[in-house]
Design an enzyme around this catalytic site. Structure first.
Site, PDB file in Angstrom:
ATOM      1  CE1 TYR A 145      -3.747   2.427   0.536  1.00  0.00           C
ATOM      2  CE2 TYR A 145      -2.505   3.256   2.416  1.00  0.00           C
ATOM      3  CZ  TYR A 145      -3.552   3.384   1.508  1.00  0.00           C
ATOM      4  OH  TYR A 145      -4.400   4.466   1.596  1.00  0.00           O
ATOM      5  CG  ASP A 240       5.640   3.624   1.117  1.00  0.00           C
ATOM      6  OD1 ASP A 240       5.900   4.226   2.185  1.00  0.00           O
ATOM      7  OD2 ASP A 240       4.485   3.500   0.669  1.00  0.00           O
ATOM      8  CE  LYS A 268       0.516   4.776   8.297  1.00  0.00           C
ATOM      9  NZ  LYS A 268       0.561   4.001   7.074  1.00  0.00           N
TER      10      LYS A 268
HETATM   11  C1  LIG Z   1      -0.005   4.515   5.707  1.00  0.00           C
HETATM   12  C2  LIG Z   1       0.842   4.306   4.516  1.00  0.00           C
HETATM   13  C3  LIG Z   1       0.857   5.208   3.443  1.00  0.00           C
HETATM   14  C4  LIG Z   1      -0.093   6.355   3.348  1.00  0.00           C
HETATM   15  O1  LIG Z   1       0.092   7.291   4.356  1.00  0.00           O
HETATM   16  P1  LIG Z   1      -1.134   8.283   4.715  1.00  0.00           P
HETATM   17  O2  LIG Z   1      -0.518   9.195   5.725  1.00  0.00           O
HETATM   18  O3  LIG Z   1      -2.223   7.431   5.216  1.00  0.00           O
HETATM   19  O4  LIG Z   1      -1.487   8.992   3.465  1.00  0.00           O
HETATM   20  C5  LIG Z   1       1.765   5.003   2.422  1.00  0.00           C
HETATM   21  N1  LIG Z   1       2.605   3.965   2.445  1.00  0.00           N
HETATM   22  C6  LIG Z   1       2.623   3.071   3.457  1.00  0.00           C
HETATM   23  C7  LIG Z   1       3.613   1.955   3.444  1.00  0.00           C
HETATM   24  C8  LIG Z   1       1.719   3.204   4.514  1.00  0.00           C
HETATM   25  O5  LIG Z   1       1.704   2.288   5.482  1.00  0.00           O
END
Ligand SMILES: *Cc1c(COP(=O)(O)O)cnc(C)c1O
Length: 432
Positions: A145, A240, A268
């Site tokens: 994701y 990511d 995060k």
């Molecule tokens: C949570 C998440 C996102 C998106 O971050 P948001 O602050 O919710 O937009 C992108 N990549 C990873 C791996 C995530 O866990």
């Protein structure tokens, strides 16, 4: 749950004015078959609902709350910033301080741009990769994701996987036709895709340790293989690290595994619970961003004083000696305890963990290595386990395809309480 009267009233009212009653889909708890519990406040590792119930929190706001809730250093840093003004739309010293910390901590980052969410970080990172390489396609992995930008809603993890939808209406086909998605841990699929698309691929984007289809570990040598193949073909590698950054190590998965991506996305933990994201990498690439370069990206609230204060304070606590050792010690205790309880119960499940992030996949006997494996999990069994744990006061992610996080604030009593709750939950599952 009958003792959640206020909470269920709030949810009824919420559904009237907010789609599904929530501002992010997984919060609605649909896949675990119950209504969401509203939260009124949090302290350390505990959440409190408006009906006076408390819960030990393993969602940690889906990752950010690595210090737990209301850490005194955070509270004083954000309060100080608040008194000085919430937004100026002009540069501030806190942005420089946070950028410096990120550059110091993340091995591959020489320069960084702050944004407001993980989604903004990943969508800006692929724009940058496309601008820098002059190519338009991106390759991702099934079940990873990367936020909710159009290009990533192809076989995505997290809520997209939980709801069992392939992509999303509203995303034009022309856009997703530029996204290739292949199974994680699959070297031949990567080789084949790169062979077919070499001159068109701007970037490979990946969660180095996927956590949005449950926690999945990269096979020995897989990250090295991706690095080697992308370098050889002049394709940028984007890690990511929105979850793994500052979680697996101060320098994230890239430090943990010793692999240098070209661009890194953060989110995060970097905001400690306030909205912050970031993307960074080599100077040569980052200087393509406006105003030093032509790739446009902007944000009214980017580098916000409260958010940067929260970020700096969080990273300062992470840098204290013994932080990661202590986190790992607690996570070891919890994971080992969970494994033993699961084995003793005879219920088929596999606990996968790295550092302080873990998932128990129900209905599995073998290691879960990719999205296809994860999808074979027994989600009904997970839902039953979730409801049992919730009724014991344990707050887990309301989906099989997410991670549980341990924070600094989890104390030994809370961990023992959790294992006791898990023991009765496993026992009740066995008797279904
Ligand atoms: C949570 C998440 C996102 C998106 O971050 P948001 O602050 O919710 O937009 C992108 N990549 C990873 C791996 C995530 O866990």
């Amino acid at each position: 749950m009958s003792h959640n009267l206020l909470s269920s009233n709030f949810f009824t009212m919420a559904k009237d004015v907010i789609p599904g009653g929530v501002n992010s889909p997984v919060r609605a708890c649909m896949s675990v078959g119950c209504d969401p519990v509203f939260i009124e406040k949090a302290e350390e590792c505990y959440l409190y609902d408006p009906d006076g119930n408390s819960y030990i929190d393993y969602v940690c706001s889906w990752g950010p709350m690595i210090l737990g809730h209301g850490h005194p250093h955070m509270v004083s840093a954000v309060s100080e910033a608040l008194a000085q003004g919430t937004s100026f739309g002009a540069p501030t010293w806190r942005e420089v301080a946070l950028a410096n910390k990120i550059v110091d901590m993340l091995p591959s980052i020489e320069m960084v741009r702050l944004v407001n969410s993980g989604t903004e970080a990943t969508m800006s990172a692929i724009r940058l990769a496309r601008g820098y390489t002059g190519r338009k396609k991106i390759l991702k992995f099934d079940g990873c994701y990367h936020g909710h930008a159009d290009s990533f809603l192809v076989k995505a993890g997290s809520g997209v996987a939980t709801l069992g939808i392939p992509g999303s209406p509203g995303v034009p086909e022309e856009i997703v036709s530029n996204t290739i998605s292949i199974p994680f841990n699959n070297r031949s699929a990567l080789e084949k895709a790169i062979e077919q698309e070499t001159d068109q691929l701007a970037a490979v984007i990946m969660e180095p340790v996927p956590a949005n289809m449950g926690v999945i570990l990269p096979d020995e040598g897989f990250l090295e293989f991706v690095r080697e193949k992308t370098s050889k073909n002049n394709i940028l590698l984007i890690f990511d690290e929105v979850i793994t950054g500052f979680r697996l190590a101060p320098g994230g998965a890239q430090e943990y595994f010793g692999i240098m991506p070209d661009i890194t996305c953060l989110g995060k933990i970097i905001g400690g619970g306030l909205p912050v994201g970031a993307y960074g990498g080599k100077k040569e690439i980052m200087e393509q961003i406006a105003p030093s370069g032509p790739v446009y990206q902007a944000g009214t609230l980017s580098g916000n004083p409260l958010a940067t204060a929260a970020g700096i304070a969080t990273l300062e606590v992470l840098e204290r000696p013994g932080f990661y050792e202590s986190l790992k010690e607690k996570a070891d205790y919890l994971a080992e305890g969970m494994k033993k309880l699961a084995t003793d119960s005879g219920i088929p499940c596999v606990n996968q963990r790295i550092g302080s992030m873990m998932t128990t996949f129900f209905g599995q006997q073998e290691p879960v290595k990719n999205f296809q494996d994860a999808m074979k999990s027994d989600t009904d069994m997970y839902a039953a386990f979730y409801r049992n744990m919730l009724s014991e006061g344990i707050w887990l992610a309301p989906s099989q395809f997410e991670a549980a996080f341990v924070s600094l604030a989890h104390n030994w009593d809370a961990l023992d309480f959790t294992l006791d709750a898990a023991e009765s939950a496993f026992t009740r599952l066995k008797n279904i």
